[in-house]
Design a protein around this motif. Structure first.
Motif, PDB file in Angstrom:
ATOM      1  N   GLY A 120      -6.558 -47.749  29.232  1.00 48.37           N
ATOM      2  CA  GLY A 120      -6.916 -47.846  27.823  1.00 48.37           C
ATOM      3  C   GLY A 120      -8.368 -47.495  27.538  1.00 48.37           C
ATOM      4  N   VAL A 121      -8.971 -46.690  28.387  1.00 45.88           N
ATOM      5  CA  VAL A 121     -10.359 -46.271  28.167  1.00 45.88           C
ATOM      6  C   VAL A 121     -10.413 -45.390  26.914  1.00 45.88           C
ATOM      7  N   PRO A 122     -11.346 -45.621  26.005  1.00 43.08           N
ATOM      8  CA  PRO A 122     -11.451 -44.778  24.803  1.00 43.08           C
ATOM      9  C   PRO A 122     -11.678 -43.314  25.185  1.00 43.08           C
ATOM     10  N   PRO A 123     -10.962 -42.383  24.555  1.00 41.36           N
ATOM     11  CA  PRO A 123     -11.106 -40.957  24.900  1.00 41.36           C
ATOM     12  C   PRO A 123     -12.535 -40.434  24.770  1.00 41.36           C
ATOM     13  N   THR A 124     -13.328 -41.049  23.907  1.00 43.64           N
ATOM     14  CA  THR A 124     -14.707 -40.588  23.761  1.00 43.64           C
ATOM     15  C   THR A 124     -15.493 -40.736  25.059  1.00 43.64           C
ATOM     16  N   ARG A 125     -15.084 -41.660  25.925  1.00 43.99           N
ATOM     17  CA  ARG A 125     -15.801 -41.870  27.180  1.00 43.99           C
ATOM     18  C   ARG A 125     -15.429 -40.821  28.231  1.00 43.99           C
ATOM     19  N   PHE A 126     -14.238 -40.218  28.107  1.00 43.70           N
ATOM     20  CA  PHE A 126     -13.878 -39.164  29.060  1.00 43.70           C
ATOM     21  C   PHE A 126     -13.778 -37.804  28.364  1.00 43.70           C
ATOM     22  N   LYS A 127     -14.622 -37.618  27.371  1.00 46.86           N
ATOM     23  CA  LYS A 127     -14.657 -36.368  26.607  1.00 46.86           C
ATOM     24  C   LYS A 127     -14.882 -35.161  27.507  1.00 46.86           C
ATOM     25  N   ALA A 128     -15.911 -35.196  28.349  1.00 50.06           N
ATOM     26  CA  ALA A 128     -16.216 -34.058  29.216  1.00 50.06           C
ATOM     27  C   ALA A 128     -15.082 -33.796  30.197  1.00 50.06           C
ATOM     28  N   LEU A 129     -14.524 -34.851  30.747  1.00 48.10           N
ATOM     29  CA  LEU A 129     -13.419 -34.723  31.699  1.00 48.10           C
ATOM     30  C   LEU A 129     -12.214 -34.069  31.041  1.00 48.10           C
ATOM     31  N   LEU A 130     -11.865 -34.553  29.852  1.00 45.80           N
ATOM     32  CA  LEU A 130     -10.700 -34.009  29.134  1.00 45.80           C
ATOM     33  C   LEU A 130     -10.922 -32.545  28.775  1.00 45.80           C
ATOM     34  N   TRP A 131     -12.113 -32.237  28.289  1.00 47.18           N
ATOM     35  CA  TRP A 131     -12.408 -30.854  27.909  1.00 47.18           C
ATOM     36  C   TRP A 131     -12.346 -29.942  29.135  1.00 47.18           C
ATOM     37  N   GLN A 132     -12.939 -30.403  30.245  1.00 53.22           N
ATOM     38  CA  GLN A 132     -12.900 -29.619  31.478  1.00 53.22           C
ATOM     39  C   GLN A 132     -11.457 -29.353  31.894  1.00 53.22           C
TER      40      GLN A 132
ATOM     41  N   ALA B 239      -4.508 -24.047  24.873  1.00 47.67           N
ATOM     42  CA  ALA B 239      -3.858 -24.462  26.119  1.00 47.67           C
ATOM     43  C   ALA B 239      -3.312 -25.880  25.984  1.00 47.67           C
ATOM     44  N   ALA B 240      -4.079 -26.744  25.325  1.00 41.36           N
ATOM     45  CA  ALA B 240      -3.617 -28.118  25.108  1.00 41.36           C
ATOM     46  C   ALA B 240      -2.338 -28.136  24.274  1.00 41.36           C
ATOM     47  N   TYR B 241      -2.316 -27.331  23.224  1.00 41.43           N
ATOM     48  CA  TYR B 241      -1.132 -27.284  22.360  1.00 41.43           C
ATOM     49  C   TYR B 241       0.077 -26.747  23.119  1.00 41.43           C
ATOM     50  N   LEU B 242      -0.128 -25.710  23.917  1.00 41.52           N
ATOM     51  CA  LEU B 242       0.985 -25.102  24.643  1.00 41.52           C
ATOM     52  C   LEU B 242       1.550 -26.027  25.712  1.00 41.52           C
ATOM     53  N   HIS B 243       0.666 -26.735  26.414  1.00 42.66           N
ATOM     54  CA  HIS B 243       1.112 -27.551  27.543  1.00 42.66           C
ATOM     55  C   HIS B 243       1.343 -29.017  27.180  1.00 42.66           C
ATOM     56  N   GLY B 244       0.755 -29.462  26.070  1.00 44.58           N
ATOM     57  CA  GLY B 244       0.899 -30.880  25.723  1.00 44.58           C
ATOM     58  C   GLY B 244       1.311 -31.146  24.293  1.00 44.58           C
ATOM     59  N   GLY B 245       1.495 -30.089  23.510  1.00 48.74           N
ATOM     60  CA  GLY B 245       1.918 -30.280  22.123  1.00 48.74           C
ATOM     61  C   GLY B 245       0.818 -30.873  21.253  1.00 48.74           C
ATOM     62  N   ILE B 246       1.206 -31.284  20.064  1.00 49.43           N
ATOM     63  CA  ILE B 246       0.225 -31.789  19.101  1.00 49.43           C
ATOM     64  C   ILE B 246      -0.434 -33.073  19.598  1.00 49.43           C
ATOM     65  N   LYS B 247       0.242 -33.842  20.443  1.00 52.70           N
ATOM     66  CA  LYS B 247      -0.355 -35.063  20.987  1.00 52.70           C
ATOM     67  C   LYS B 247      -1.599 -34.744  21.825  1.00 52.70           C
ATOM     68  N   ALA B 248      -1.530 -33.658  22.574  1.00 51.43           N
ATOM     69  CA  ALA B 248      -2.687 -33.260  23.387  1.00 51.43           C
ATOM     70  C   ALA B 248      -3.842 -32.811  22.494  1.00 51.43           C
ATOM     71  N   VAL B 249      -3.512 -32.110  21.421  1.00 49.35           N
ATOM     72  CA  VAL B 249      -4.548 -31.692  20.477  1.00 49.35           C
ATOM     73  C   VAL B 249      -5.176 -32.920  19.823  1.00 49.35           C
ATOM     74  N   GLU B 250      -4.358 -33.883  19.468  1.00 51.39           N
ATOM     75  CA  GLU B 250      -4.868 -35.109  18.843  1.00 51.39           C
ATOM     76  C   GLU B 250      -5.748 -35.898  19.797  1.00 51.39           C
ATOM     77  N   GLU B 251      -5.448 -35.855  21.090  1.00 52.98           N
ATOM     78  CA  GLU B 251      -6.313 -36.529  22.056  1.00 52.98           C
ATOM     79  C   GLU B 251      -7.672 -35.843  22.120  1.00 52.98           C
ATOM     80  N   MET B 252      -7.692 -34.511  22.018  1.00 55.62           N
ATOM     81  CA  MET B 252      -8.961 -33.793  21.959  1.00 55.62           C
ATOM     82  C   MET B 252      -9.754 -34.217  20.723  1.00 55.62           C
TER      83      MET B 252
END
Length: 334
Positions: A63-75, A172-185
């Motif tokens: 449950g770590v807030p996505p803002t804390r793994f921003k660089a990791l997620l983007w990478q 790439a996020a949309y193609l591989h993870g759908g709108i949920k992946a985009v929303e996580e970004m």
């Protein structure tokens, strides 16, 4: 304390843990967020997709807030996009010469063409990005041939990489993870709410994504190009404006859109964000939107190298001497 640390390390080792398992990659700054250096968004981040994904899953499970793994997620999503494009992110360096980077430059734009042809309804911006790319790539190569202008070539290559890291990763996020992946970004702060919302309406996506590209992603880099003193960036960027053709059929050149004193030169500098966006939003993007799917397919499926060759300075000498050029150069049809 030292003894406890050693014991903890031995326990982890006995459990089969690796260094990658114990690194969290949290709260990393985006030290290369503009793509001007080699590699990804931070030098400590790996390029192994499995390692990145495992770290992301650990943080999500806790449950770590996505803002804390921003660089990791983007990478992670940049790595996915680079894999899809056949590009080695770890070796992608805009500070190398354009000729050295030629294969990467072309692979990125071929990737955009592939995404469009496979998803013409939902990924329409990719077709637009590919159609406008030959003139941009030709500029990288032409500027790179002159030692005193290689800094400008590197800046154009940095812009290409920055756009790929931003919009390419989002696709790439949309193609591989759908709108949920985009929303996580979005939740991580990589993209904004307006960009996320545009995925729900493909008819608005080209304009919205183009606005993000021009007004947020590369605006500051264009500003630095224009502000360069030696050689004068104002002169170089205005020359780019004069020389820059309009590859979108039906679109105007900068000089046709806003002529200087009614003559064959443009009355604005393409490096000026407001003037550039006025031109693109009122002429170039609408011209693309008027194209049929068949026409876009026909253009993007032509070999990219052939289209770049048509926009190299040596191939367009007459157009550069007479900015309005022929009827062919005015329409952008090749």
């Amino acid at each position: 304390m030292r003894v406890l640390m050693v014991v903890a390390a031995l326990v982890l080792t006995s459990m089969g843990a690796t260094k990658a398992d114990t690194v969290d990659y949290l709260d990393l700054p985006l030290s290369n967020g503009n793509g001007e250096e080699r590699g990804g968004v931070h030098p400590d981040l790996p390029y192994d997709r499995a390692v990145l994904e495992a770290a992301l899953n650990r943080h999500r499970a806790k449950g770590v807030p996505p803002t804390r793994f921003k660089a990791l997620l983007w990478q992670y999503w940049i790595v996915r996009a680079a894999e899809d494009a056949g590009v080695r992110l770890s070796e992608w360096d805009p500070q190398r010469s354009a000729e050295t980077n030629r294969a990467t430059i072309f692979a990125v734009y071929d990737f955009y063409a592939k995404l469009y042809t496979q998803n013409p309804d939902s990924l329409r911006w990719m077709g637009f990005a590919n159609i406008g790319a030959p003139a941009f790539a030709a500029g990288m190569l032409d500027l790179g041939t002159l030692p005193e202008l290689r800094w400008f070539s590197s800046m154009l290559m940095s812009m290409q990489k920055h756009i790929f890291m931003d919009l390419g990763a989002m696709h790439a996020a949309y193609l591989h993870g759908g709108i949920k992946a985009v929303e996580e970004m979005r939740d991580a702060g990589i993209i904004d709410a307006d960009t996320t919302a545009a995925w729900a309406d493909p008819a608005q996506a080209v304009m919205e994504f183009s606005s993000r590209e021009q007004n947020l992603v590369i605006a500051e880099q264009f500003n630095r190009m224009r502000a360069r003193l030696l050689p004068p960036g104002e002169v170089v960027t205005y020359a780019i404006t004069v020389a820059g053709p309009m590859p979108v059929p039906g679109g105007k050149t900068p000089a046709q859109y806003r002529p200087l004193f009614g003559g064959p030169l443009p009355a604005f500098n393409y490096a000026d964000r407001e003037a550039r966006w006025d031109f693109l939003s009122h002429d170039t993007v609408p011209a693309y939107e008027r194209l049929s799917e068949e026409t876009v397919h026909r253009i993007v499926q032509r070999p990219f190298a052939d289209r770049v060759a048509e926009y190299r300075a040596t191939a367009r000498l007459l157009d550069l001497i007479i900015p309005f050029g022929s009827d062919e150069s005015r329409t952008g049809v090749r």
